[in-house]
Scaffold this motif. Sequence first.
Motif, short mmCIF file in Angstrom:
data_model
loop_
_atom_site.label_atom_id
_atom_site.label_comp_id
_atom_site.label_asym_id
_atom_site.label_seq_id
_atom_site.Cartn_x
_atom_site.Cartn_y
_atom_site.Cartn_z
N SER A 159 114.43 2.54 45.25
CA SER A 159 113.28 3.42 45.12
C SER A 159 112.88 3.43 43.65
O SER A 159 113.64 2.95 42.80
N GLY A 219 113.61 7.73 38.66
CA GLY A 219 112.99 8.96 38.16
C GLY A 219 112.45 8.82 36.76
O GLY A 219 111.40 9.36 36.42
N LEU A 267 109.20 7.07 36.99
CA LEU A 267 108.18 8.01 37.49
C LEU A 267 107.73 8.98 36.39
O LEU A 267 106.54 9.26 36.26
N ALA A 304 108.10 18.18 35.78
CA ALA A 304 108.03 17.40 37.02
C ALA A 304 109.02 17.92 38.05
O ALA A 304 110.09 18.42 37.70
N GLN A 305 108.63 17.79 39.29
CA GLN A 305 109.49 18.12 40.41
C GLN A 305 109.50 16.90 41.33
O GLN A 305 108.45 16.49 41.83
N PHE A 306 110.68 16.32 41.53
CA PHE A 306 110.81 15.16 42.40
C PHE A 306 110.95 15.63 43.84
O PHE A 306 111.75 16.52 44.14
N THR A 325 111.04 9.80 47.99
CA THR A 325 111.37 8.47 47.48
C THR A 325 110.24 7.50 47.82
O THR A 325 109.41 7.76 48.69
N SER A 326 110.26 6.36 47.12
CA SER A 326 109.18 5.39 47.28
C SER A 326 109.71 4.05 47.74
O SER A 326 110.92 3.82 47.79
N LEU A 385 105.73 11.95 46.27
CA LEU A 385 106.95 11.60 45.54
C LEU A 385 107.32 12.65 44.51
O LEU A 385 108.49 12.91 44.27
N ALA A 386 106.29 13.26 43.88
CA ALA A 386 106.55 14.23 42.81
C ALA A 386 105.29 15.04 42.54
O ALA A 386 104.17 14.60 42.81
#
Length: 149
Positions: A60, A63, A66, A96-98, A101-102, A135-136
Amino acid sequence: MTDSPFVYGDDPDLPGWKRWELRDPTRFNGFLGPLAVRLVDGKALVRMVPERRHSNLRESTHGGALLGFMDVALFAAARSFGTIDAGGAVTLDLSAQFIGTSTIGEPIVAEVELLRETGRMLFMRGLVKQDANVLASFSGTVRKSSPKA
């Protein structure tokens, strides 16, 4: 502007999108690859395609990649909104808040909106999505560059 550190023009591979890319691929932005951007309903859509070099051990998007994308998306969006030109502006904060997944190799898009602009600050927030999968979420403040004396 020919002395701009960025390429910003029509993307030949994505009709309706602008290509936003740093001319010097040895800088951090080069790690993300070329981005595409367009305005839709008052929001800037910033697109990248994550590659293996952006992946974690779960296949994925990592982080850190991202977060880097979110940060750069603030600037690509601000450029699209016409609030900044290339160079000089800085990120003051990025939260950011995850969420999900990608899939590597499939485009991800940051949907960025400008909440408020003051003389020196831009307040923005956004979502990073891959298709309908969120995703986020993120928010950030950008300080515009100081006027040249």
